[in-house]
Design an enzyme around this catalytic site. Sequence first.
Site, PDB file in Angstrom:
ATOM      1  N   LYS A 249       0.897  -1.222  -0.053  1.00 24.90           N
ATOM      2  CA  LYS A 249      -0.044  -0.013   0.130  1.00 24.90           C
ATOM      3  C   LYS A 249       0.817   1.251  -0.109  1.00 24.90           C
ATOM      4  O   LYS A 249       2.150   1.377   0.298  1.00 24.90           O
ATOM      5  CB  LYS A 249      -0.955  -0.014   1.103  1.00 24.90           C
ATOM      6  CG  LYS A 249      -0.184  -0.030   2.479  1.00 24.90           C
ATOM      7  CD  LYS A 249      -1.042  -0.378   3.559  1.00 24.90           C
ATOM      8  CE  LYS A 249      -0.424  -0.188   4.951  1.00 24.90           C
ATOM      9  NZ  LYS A 249      -1.060  -1.051   6.030  1.00 24.90           N
TER      10      LYS A 249
ATOM     11  N   TYR B 160      16.087  30.606   7.090  1.00 20.97           N
ATOM     12  CA  TYR B 160      14.816  31.133   7.795  1.00 20.97           C
ATOM     13  C   TYR B 160      14.846  31.570   8.959  1.00 20.97           C
ATOM     14  O   TYR B 160      15.095  30.415   9.835  1.00 20.97           O
ATOM     15  CB  TYR B 160      13.629  30.453   7.067  1.00 20.97           C
ATOM     16  CG  TYR B 160      13.205  30.681   5.818  1.00 20.97           C
ATOM     17  CD1 TYR B 160      12.984  31.880   5.000  1.00 20.97           C
ATOM     18  CD2 TYR B 160      13.183  29.659   4.818  1.00 20.97           C
ATOM     19  CE1 TYR B 160      12.698  31.956   4.009  1.00 20.97           C
ATOM     20  CE2 TYR B 160      13.024  29.832   3.402  1.00 20.97           C
ATOM     21  CZ  TYR B 160      12.441  30.937   2.847  1.00 20.97           C
ATOM     22  OH  TYR B 160      12.275  30.948   1.507  1.00 20.97           O
TER      23      TYR B 160
HETATM   24  C1  PLP Z   1      -0.090  -2.256   6.703  1.00 19.89           C
HETATM   25  C2  PLP Z   1      -0.556  -3.388   6.998  1.00 19.89           C
HETATM   26  C3  PLP Z   1       0.167  -4.568   7.141  1.00 19.89           C
HETATM   27  C4  PLP Z   1       1.789  -4.524   7.068  1.00 19.89           C
HETATM   28  O1  PLP Z   1       2.286  -3.687   8.203  1.00 19.89           O
HETATM   29  P1  PLP Z   1       3.875  -3.526   8.703  1.00 19.89           P
HETATM   30  O2  PLP Z   1       4.029  -3.058  10.026  1.00 19.89           O
HETATM   31  O3  PLP Z   1       4.247  -2.480   7.528  1.00 19.89           O
HETATM   32  O4  PLP Z   1       4.525  -4.716   8.661  1.00 19.89           O
HETATM   33  C5  PLP Z   1      -0.286  -5.685   7.410  1.00 19.89           C
HETATM   34  N1  PLP Z   1      -1.456  -5.982   7.688  1.00 19.89           N
HETATM   35  C6  PLP Z   1      -2.476  -4.847   7.409  1.00 19.89           C
HETATM   36  C7  PLP Z   1      -3.774  -5.349   7.641  1.00 19.89           C
HETATM   37  C8  PLP Z   1      -1.971  -3.595   7.291  1.00 19.89           C
HETATM   38  O5  PLP Z   1      -2.912  -2.716   6.920  1.00 19.89           O
END
Ligand code: PLP
Length: 361
Positions: free
Chosen positions: A36, A256
């Site tokens: 994602k 700045y």
């Molecule tokens: C983002 C996510 C993961 C992965 O989590 P990490 O901490 O990056 O390993 C696993 N399961 C679900 C449902 C997620 O949303």
Amino acid sequence: MLSRRPQATIDLAALEYNFARVKQLAPNSKVLAVLKANAYGHGMLMVAQALHQADALGVARLDEALALRAGGIAKPIVLLEGFFHADELAQIVASNLQLVIHHRDQAEALLAAQLDAPVRVWLKIDTGMHRLGIYPHEFNELHQRLSQSSNVQGPLRLMSHFASSDEPDKPATANQLTLFQHITQGNAGEHSLANSGAVLNWPQSHGDWVRPGLMLYGVSPMAEAVGKQHGLKPVMTLSSSVIAVREVSAGDAVGYGGSWIAAHNSRLAVVAMGYGDGYPRGAGNNADVLINGKCHPIVGRVSMDMITVDIGTAPVAVGDKVVLWGADLPVEELARRVDTIPYELLCNITSRVQFSYIRHT
Ligand SMILES: *Cc1c(COP(=O)(O)O)cnc(C)c1O
């Protein structure tokens, strides 16, 4: 000529190495690789192609899944938050996507839909995160109705998500695991609980499918650790170049607001990297960069396009490469300095940054 723009260099060999490390830690589990948010800022399609050994890919939203399909990825893809509106179901079926069902309303909408083909469903139970997931008391009823629906393919997969798997000293994860086992007892469906923190800290939670995200990118989910300590290799190097070198005299205020005042005569390198590239503004007067392999402090505020670095007497010249994070300067360390998590720093890289993909073995 070498570009002096900010660069993100993605090492696909490191990505494959980290995938193999996941398999080593969870040898009996299939891997749902989480991609994602543009693969945590690394470039979703390139990461998907490199992870050809993954058993499935996970994304948060339909447009992410459709981008993978449009890019030619044929592997199983799981929508980790399911569908947001029943209108999306036709496209989900047409694109052969799998669904997480995490709420009664979603289950009802799926049960009521007219689909051309059944979809694979991962039924998500809230065991203590209290964000998404059906209530434990809803499990038997919803499981039974979904299992019997012609809209649902094969045995349901059963999942939950941990709130604190990155904190092994807390009892929360063991409690969530116990509750999950209790609720799903006697059920045939495959189980999935473990995010990166649980892959690393909770082997008893690995189950049929692990769901690593951050660790695939070589980064530690634990507040005090770095990926290397878990046998991981950072995949992204964020770098840029020195675009000017100047001298400052004792008493000169820099940048700045003049938030840094030179204590003595010194030299500054101006580097093409700013918050407009996704570099955190909190790093001003608060973090280091590597120039020619040596550590130098950022002085003054981070601007939109630039930072200023105190190089003292080091022989730094215009065009020299500057590393903002990478194998020798962990992003986890910068995250601690600026009071955030590496997830956020990786996701925040903007489209101004030029991406290149290498295979460094
Ligand atoms: C983002 C996510 C993961 C992965 O989590 P990490 O901490 O990056 O390993 C696993 N399961 C679900 C449902 C997620 O949303």
